[in-house]
Design a protein around this motif. Structure first.
Motif, PDB file in Angstrom:
ATOM      1  N   GLU A 325      32.367  51.197  32.715  1.00  0.00           N
ATOM      2  CA  GLU A 325      31.829  50.553  31.510  1.00  0.00           C
ATOM      3  C   GLU A 325      31.286  49.266  30.828  1.00  0.00           C
ATOM      4  O   GLU A 325      32.090  48.078  30.436  1.00  0.00           O
ATOM      5  CB  GLU A 325      32.899  50.963  30.108  1.00  0.00           C
ATOM      6  N   ILE A 326      30.480  49.276  31.419  1.00  0.00           N
ATOM      7  CA  ILE A 326      29.668  47.660  31.934  1.00  0.00           C
ATOM      8  C   ILE A 326      29.826  47.081  30.155  1.00  0.00           C
ATOM      9  O   ILE A 326      30.127  46.064  30.306  1.00  0.00           O
ATOM     10  CB  ILE A 326      28.164  47.924  32.031  1.00  0.00           C
ATOM     11  N   ASP A 327      29.869  47.851  29.160  1.00  0.00           N
ATOM     12  CA  ASP A 327      29.567  46.546  27.440  1.00  0.00           C
ATOM     13  C   ASP A 327      30.762  46.957  26.958  1.00  0.00           C
ATOM     14  O   ASP A 327      31.519  45.896  26.772  1.00  0.00           O
ATOM     15  CB  ASP A 327      28.921  48.360  26.430  1.00  0.00           C
ATOM     16  N   GLU A 328      32.296  47.489  27.444  1.00  0.00           N
ATOM     17  CA  GLU A 328      33.409  47.725  27.375  1.00  0.00           C
ATOM     18  C   GLU A 328      33.978  46.053  28.402  1.00  0.00           C
ATOM     19  O   GLU A 328      34.709  45.490  27.709  1.00  0.00           O
ATOM     20  CB  GLU A 328      34.661  48.745  27.906  1.00  0.00           C
ATOM     21  N   TYR A 329      33.629  45.625  29.644  1.00  0.00           N
ATOM     22  CA  TYR A 329      33.759  44.392  30.229  1.00  0.00           C
ATOM     23  C   TYR A 329      32.942  43.661  29.396  1.00  0.00           C
ATOM     24  O   TYR A 329      33.949  42.343  29.651  1.00  0.00           O
ATOM     25  CB  TYR A 329      33.088  44.881  31.816  1.00  0.00           C
ATOM     26  N   ALA A 330      32.024  43.357  28.789  1.00  0.00           N
ATOM     27  CA  ALA A 330      31.141  42.176  28.512  1.00  0.00           C
ATOM     28  C   ALA A 330      32.047  42.136  27.159  1.00  0.00           C
ATOM     29  O   ALA A 330      32.055  41.150  26.927  1.00  0.00           O
ATOM     30  CB  ALA A 330      29.792  42.496  27.982  1.00  0.00           C
ATOM     31  N   LYS A 331      32.665  43.605  26.480  1.00  0.00           N
ATOM     32  CA  LYS A 331      33.232  43.469  25.198  1.00  0.00           C
ATOM     33  C   LYS A 331      34.420  42.709  25.509  1.00  0.00           C
ATOM     34  O   LYS A 331      35.355  41.107  24.307  1.00  0.00           O
ATOM     35  CB  LYS A 331      33.181  44.646  24.205  1.00  0.00           C
TER      36      LYS A 331
END
Length: 375
Positions: A325-331
């Protein structure tokens, strides 16, 4: 003198993870022998950490893959070694080392046999072929195992269903342990370290420690870095491996040359102390020593929500993210980067929680297991 044989596929495993067990066995009066492939050392470029340890070394031509004639050669070498030395105990690690050592022990009547599993290759979310191959293999070799040691709760529950050798036992030992105080009390000039890497005081440092291979999943964090669009966050990767060139190319393609730094194989302790957040996005772990070390330094954690990681990290000490989950890591990176108070609370929590994984506790467990095995 009575003799114990340790077996692993690659030769760097014992000096990296098992020296406390070596010390326990030597204090108990046993001569420790070590069978591995010294031509593929891992965790460094040579075998010099074994010099002066008193360990007797034996070259076994293990291959990482079971689908090669080297597997048969390695099995015959192990069998010959056991016949010649008549060891009083075998302690094996790693899938190939564990499988061939147990088979050779059975066919030379060498016992007892301990197998430490540092993360079964079958686990929640694993490909179906992992269950068909590795679970079948582990169930089969359990018949030839006197003691099976697991390092996380998911593996312990799975091993309970195996049919062990008569009077065989399954134990739970939470990892290889770390010297907690060693990491807590290290004094370093963090400003100098940052300056040497060209990193300003205001920059948030993300750190990962581990081999640069697919299983460690550094690629997901690199892609998350591209989404951040921040110039005040840098990602350091301590480790080496087969994907290093590929990931460097990805970094260039995403324009992250100044935001992602590959440090190669390093003594990681100084980097823990200069970092602000620890990233551990692995696809698979047993119970990660690097993750424990980061907690011992008081780093807040962002890691994958997988077996082993969930034994160490909860929402009070970090953030657990689904693997890709790339977006969740960024978040999560943004959340922790923007909130020093949250990071401080997580740090305090992790410093307390990690004490239960101190090497002194693990040593007591292992000494009891060894003594019971020799009885």
């Amino acid at each position: 003198m009575k003799k114990v044989l340790l077996v692993t596929t690659v030769s760097g495993f014992v000096p990296q993870f098992q020296m406390h067990n070596v010390n326990i066995l030597q204090k108990m009066g046993y001569e420790v022998h070590y069978a591995a492939n010294y031509n593929i050392p891992s965790y460094g470029n040579d075998n010099n950490r074994l010099d002066g340890t008193g360990i007797v070394r034996h070259q076994i031509d293990f291959a990482r893959s079971p689908y090669t004639k080297q597997t048969i050669i390695a099995y015959k070498q192990l069998k010959q070694l056991m016949k010649k030395n008549r060891f009083d105990l075998i302690h094996c690690h790693t899938p190939m080392g564990g499988a061939l050592a147990r088979l050779a022990a059975k066919n030379t009547n060498t016992k007892p046999v301990i197998y430490s599993v540092h993360g079964f290759h079958f686990y929640k979310g694993a490909p179906i072929q992992n269950f068909l191959i590795y679970q079948t293999m582990e169930k089969y070799f359990a018949h030839y195992t006197d003691v099976l040691i697991t390092t996380n709760h998911e593996d312990y529950q799975a091993a309970q269903k195996f049919k062990m050798k008569e009077n065989g036992k399954v134990y739970f030992v939470p990892g290889v342990g770390i010297e907690v105080e060693k990491f807590k009390n290290l004094t370093l000039d963090k400003r100098k370290l940052r300056k040497n890497l060209g990193i300003s005081e205001e920059t948030i440092i993300l750190l990962s420690v581990g081999e640069v291979i697919k299983r460690k999943n550094h690629e997901t964090v690199i892609k998350a870095m591209e989404k951040l669009k921040r110039t005040d966050i840098v990602y350091l990767i301590c480790g080496q491996g087969e994907l290093e060139e590929k990931l460097k190319n990805l970094t260039d393609e995403l324009g992250l040359q100044n935001k992602v730094k590959f440090l190669g194989y390093q003594e990681a302790t100084p980097y823990y102390h200069m970092a602000n957040i620890f990233l551990h996005p692995s696809y698979r772990e047993g119970l990660s020593r690097a993750l424990m070390e980061a907690m011992a330094v008081g780093l807040p954690i962002i890691c994958s929500k997988i077996r082993g990681n969930v034994d160490l990290v909860d929402n009070k000490g970090g953030r657990l993210i689904e693997v890709e989950e790339i977006d969740e890591y960024a978040k999560a990176i943004l959340e922790l980067s923007n909130n020093p108070k949250l990071r401080n609370n997580m740090s305090t929590y992790n410093l307390e929680k990690i004490n239960q994984f101190d090497i002194s506790n693990i040593d007591l467990m292992m000494e009891k297991i060894y003594k019971k095995s020799f009885d």
